[in-house]
Design a protein around this motif. Sequence first.
Motif, short mmCIF file in Angstrom:
data_model
loop_
_atom_site.label_atom_id
_atom_site.label_comp_id
_atom_site.label_asym_id
_atom_site.label_seq_id
_atom_site.Cartn_x
_atom_site.Cartn_y
_atom_site.Cartn_z
N ALA A 227 75.44 59.12 -18.35
CA ALA A 227 74.28 58.53 -17.66
C ALA A 227 74.49 58.44 -16.15
O ALA A 227 73.51 58.43 -15.40
CB ALA A 227 73.99 57.13 -18.22
N THR A 228 75.74 58.35 -15.71
CA THR A 228 75.99 58.14 -14.28
C THR A 228 76.36 59.43 -13.55
O THR A 228 75.92 59.65 -12.42
CB THR A 228 77.11 57.12 -14.08
N PHE A 229 77.16 60.29 -14.18
CA PHE A 229 77.62 61.49 -13.49
C PHE A 229 76.47 62.41 -13.07
O PHE A 229 76.48 62.93 -11.95
CB PHE A 229 78.63 62.23 -14.36
N PRO A 230 75.46 62.65 -13.92
CA PRO A 230 74.33 63.49 -13.47
C PRO A 230 73.61 62.91 -12.26
O PRO A 230 73.13 63.67 -11.40
CB PRO A 230 73.41 63.52 -14.70
N LEU A 231 73.51 61.58 -12.17
CA LEU A 231 72.84 60.99 -11.01
C LEU A 231 73.64 61.21 -9.74
O LEU A 231 73.07 61.44 -8.67
CB LEU A 231 72.64 59.48 -11.26
N LEU A 232 74.96 61.16 -9.85
CA LEU A 232 75.81 61.45 -8.69
C LEU A 232 75.63 62.90 -8.25
O LEU A 232 75.55 63.21 -7.05
CB LEU A 232 77.27 61.16 -9.01
N MET A 233 75.58 63.81 -9.22
CA MET A 233 75.38 65.22 -8.90
C MET A 233 74.01 65.46 -8.28
O MET A 233 73.85 66.30 -7.40
CB MET A 233 75.58 66.09 -10.14
N LEU A 234 73.00 64.71 -8.77
CA LEU A 234 71.66 64.84 -8.19
C LEU A 234 71.66 64.43 -6.73
O LEU A 234 71.01 65.06 -5.89
CB LEU A 234 70.67 63.99 -8.99
N VAL A 236 74.24 64.65 -4.73
CA VAL A 236 74.92 65.72 -4.00
C VAL A 236 73.96 66.86 -3.71
O VAL A 236 73.90 67.38 -2.58
CB VAL A 236 76.14 66.22 -4.81
N LEU A 237 73.18 67.25 -4.72
CA LEU A 237 72.20 68.33 -4.53
C LEU A 237 71.11 67.92 -3.55
O LEU A 237 70.60 68.76 -2.80
CB LEU A 237 71.59 68.71 -5.88
N LEU A 238 70.73 66.64 -3.57
CA LEU A 238 69.72 66.15 -2.63
C LEU A 238 70.22 66.26 -1.19
O LEU A 238 69.50 66.76 -0.32
CB LEU A 238 69.37 64.70 -2.96
N SER A 317 64.27 63.20 -7.46
CA SER A 317 64.50 64.58 -7.90
C SER A 317 63.49 65.52 -7.28
O SER A 317 63.79 66.70 -7.05
CB SER A 317 64.43 64.66 -9.43
N GLY A 318 62.28 65.01 -6.99
CA GLY A 318 61.29 65.84 -6.31
C GLY A 318 61.76 66.27 -4.94
O GLY A 318 61.56 67.42 -4.53
N PHE A 319 62.41 65.36 -4.21
CA PHE A 319 62.98 65.72 -2.91
C PHE A 319 64.06 66.79 -3.07
O PHE A 319 64.11 67.76 -2.31
CB PHE A 319 63.59 64.48 -2.24
N ALA A 320 64.94 66.61 -4.07
CA ALA A 320 66.04 67.56 -4.27
C ALA A 320 65.52 68.95 -4.62
O ALA A 320 66.01 69.96 -4.10
CB ALA A 320 66.97 67.06 -5.37
N ILE A 321 64.52 69.01 -5.48
CA ILE A 321 63.99 70.30 -5.93
C ILE A 321 63.17 70.97 -4.82
O ILE A 321 63.37 72.14 -4.49
CB ILE A 321 63.13 70.12 -7.19
N PHE A 322 62.24 70.23 -4.21
CA PHE A 322 61.34 70.85 -3.25
C PHE A 322 61.98 71.10 -1.89
O PHE A 322 61.49 71.94 -1.12
CB PHE A 322 60.06 70.02 -3.11
N GLY A 365 75.70 76.71 -8.83
CA GLY A 365 75.11 77.02 -10.13
C GLY A 365 75.75 76.20 -11.24
O GLY A 365 75.06 75.60 -12.07
N CYS A 366 77.09 76.17 -11.27
CA CYS A 366 77.79 75.37 -12.28
C CYS A 366 77.43 73.89 -12.15
O CYS A 366 77.20 73.20 -13.16
CB CYS A 366 79.30 75.56 -12.15
N LEU A 367 77.37 73.41 -10.93
CA LEU A 367 77.05 72.00 -10.69
C LEU A 367 75.65 71.66 -11.18
O LEU A 367 75.45 70.66 -11.89
CB LEU A 367 77.17 71.70 -9.19
N PHE A 368 74.68 72.49 -10.83
CA PHE A 368 73.29 72.20 -11.20
C PHE A 368 73.08 72.25 -12.71
O PHE A 368 72.49 71.34 -13.29
CB PHE A 368 72.35 73.19 -10.51
N PHE A 369 73.58 73.29 -13.36
CA PHE A 369 73.31 73.43 -14.79
C PHE A 369 74.17 72.50 -15.64
O PHE A 369 73.74 72.10 -16.73
CB PHE A 369 73.49 74.89 -15.21
N PHE A 370 75.34 72.10 -15.13
CA PHE A 370 76.10 71.06 -15.82
C PHE A 370 75.37 69.73 -15.72
O PHE A 370 75.35 68.94 -16.67
CB PHE A 370 77.50 70.96 -15.22
N MET A 371 74.75 69.47 -14.57
CA MET A 371 73.94 68.27 -14.41
C MET A 371 72.77 68.28 -15.39
O MET A 371 72.49 67.26 -16.05
CB MET A 371 73.41 68.18 -12.98
#
Length: 620
Positions: A227-234, A236-238, A317-322, A365-371
Motif C-alpha cells: 500500500a505504501t511503496f507504490p505511492l512512493l514510486m508515484l 518519484v514519477l511525479l 496521479s493526473g499530474f504524474a501522467i499528464f 519502465g521497471c519502476l512504472f510497471f512494478f508500481m
Amino acid sequence: MSKVCETEKGLKGETKRDTWAKKVDFAFSIAGGFVGLGNIWRFPYLCFKNGGGAFLVPYILFVVLGSLPVFFLEVSVGQYSRCGAINAWKIVPVVKGIGIAVNIINYYLNVYYSVILAWALRYFFASMASELPWSTCGNLWNSNSCYVFGAKEFVENNLTGITANESRISSVVEYWERGVLGRSKGIEVAGNIQWELLLCLFLTWLVVYFCIWRGIGWTSKVVYFTATFPLLMLLVLLVRGVTLDGAMDGVVYYLKPDLERLKDVQVWLDAAAQVFYSYALCKGMLTTMGSYNKYRYNSYRDCIILSVLNSGVSFISGFAIFAVLGFMAKEQGVHIEDVAESGPGLAFIAYPKALTLLPMPQFWGCLFFFMLFLLGLDSEFVGQETLMSAFVDLRPKFFRKPWRKEIALAALCLTQFLCGISMVTQGGVYVLNIFDRYASSGWCMLFISFFQCVAVSWIFGINKFWNRVCEMVGYRPFPYIKYSWSVLTPIATSVLFVTSIIYHKALTYNKTYYYPDWSVAIAWMLAMSSMMWIPLYAIYRFAIAKGNWRERLTEITTSEYDDSTRVLDDDESTTTDSEEIRLSEKAGSESPNFTGLDVASMYFDHDNDPEKAESQKLFR
C-alpha cells in the motif's frame, strides 16, 4: 485463528472472530484495497475527456453524496454485525441477497483484474531487456506499417503535416496489440492463448495466494508494503514528470476547465461511475474489512482520512501522467489529444511511448510497471480475502480444522485463474471489456447502494442504527451522514441508475468494433447475475416465512442479529462503565423496525423514541 462469524459474541466456548492486531491495520488494508489502477489510468483520462477541471465539480459532488456515505455505511455494517459481507445483512433479513450480489461482483472483478496485473508483469519483464521491445520495428509481431515512435524521420514528417505516416502504426501500439495481446478481429475469433500472458497470469495468482493464505494477520503485514511503496514510486514519477520539458502544457490541459461540458449528461455519469469504482463500493470488501474491527473503534475518522487519500491519489496521479504526456506531445510536435489514450491504453500505450524518450528507459519502465503491479496487487488480494471470508462465515466449523481454509483458498484461486484464461487469448481483450463494462459496472453498484441505504434507514431503522454507530465510534458523527443514508444517497443513486440505463450506449471496443448481439446478451446476463439476487432472495424469504402476510413481513424485516451482548466481545469492555453497558443492552433489546408509515415519526417524534433517549444519556 479462524475468521468466524460469531453467533453469540464473547460467550465462552465460542471462537471469536479475528480482529486487527493494530488499529492502523484496518486503515492500511482499506487503503491498499481501494487505491489501485483506476486511480492511475481511469481518473486522469476521464478528467481531461470531460472538461478538465470542470470534471472535478460532479466528481466532488458524488464523493459527498454517494461514496463517502456508502463507504462509511458498509464499514459500519461490518463493524456492527462482526460478519463478512455474506452474513452481515442478517440485520435486515429481507435484503440478505445483497451479500450474494456483492460477492458475485467481487468474483468477477478479481478475475479480470488479475489479467490486468498480468499485463503489468508482461511489461515489467519486457522492460528488463537491453532494448525496449516496443521501441523498434522488425520484430516478429511487427507489420510493414510499423514506424518507430520518436524517430527522426517521423519528427520531420510531423513538421510537414504527417502525410507520410497517416496510415502507419506506431511500434508501441503494435507491441501492445500484436506482441502482447495478439488481438484478433473480434470476440467471435478467440484465437490462440498468449503463453507469455498465461505465465504472468499464473504468477499473479501465485503471489495473491501466498499474500493471504495465512489469514488476516498475515495479510495486514503484507499490505504495509504493497500500500505504501507504490505511492512512493508515484511521487518519484511525479517529480521526474514535472521536470520534463513541456510538462506544464500537459498539466494545464489536464486542469483547464471547460464548463460547457457540464451540460453533457455523460460527464455526470462518468463521474459517478469513477467514484463508485475507485472507492471499491458494493464489492463486500469494506464490510468484511470493517468486521475485523473491534466493536468500539472510531472507523468514522478513518473513513474521512481514507476518502481524502483516495481522491488525492487520483488527483496527483493526473499530474504524474499528464506531465509526461505534455513532454511527449512537445517532443513530437503534436497535440496532447493525439498522445492521450483511454482506459488501459493510458498505461500500456501512452506511457511506454514516453519511456522511449526518457533517459534510462529500462529503469523507468521497471519502476512504472512494478508500481502498477503493486497498486493492483493489494486490491486483488484484499478482494480475495473478502471472498474467502464469505465461505468461512457460511461454514465456520468446517474451516476450523487445519489446512481446510488454505486448500479452499487454493481451489478458489484456481477457478478464477481458469476463468481468466479466456482473457489471455487473442480475443481475450474483448472478453475483459465485457467484464469491465457489465459484470462490475456502475449501474450494478448504484443498484446495490440504493438497497443498502434503504435497508438500513427505512427497515432496520435510521435512529436505531445511528445510535449504534455513535456507540461504536464513541461520539456523534456529523449528522449529514445520517440524512444522506436515509434521503440524499437513495435519491442520488436511483436517479443515476435510471439515467445510466436511459443513456446507455452500444457496447464497443475502441469505438471501432461493435459487439455481436449474442455477446451483448451475455454481457447483460453478467450484469443481471449479481443484481437479481436482491429481489429474488426477498421473494424467497417472504415465501418461506410463516403466518399471514403481515406476520411474514414482520419476520423478514426483523433483525436476526442479537446485539444485546455486542460490547462484551471487545477487550476494552472490561473498562466500560457498568451503567453504560446496561443502557446499551436496553437500547439493543428494543430494536424497533420502521415501516413506511413511521417515516414522519422517525425524524420528528423524538420524545417517544426510546433509542433517542438512551443515546442522549450515553453521549450527552
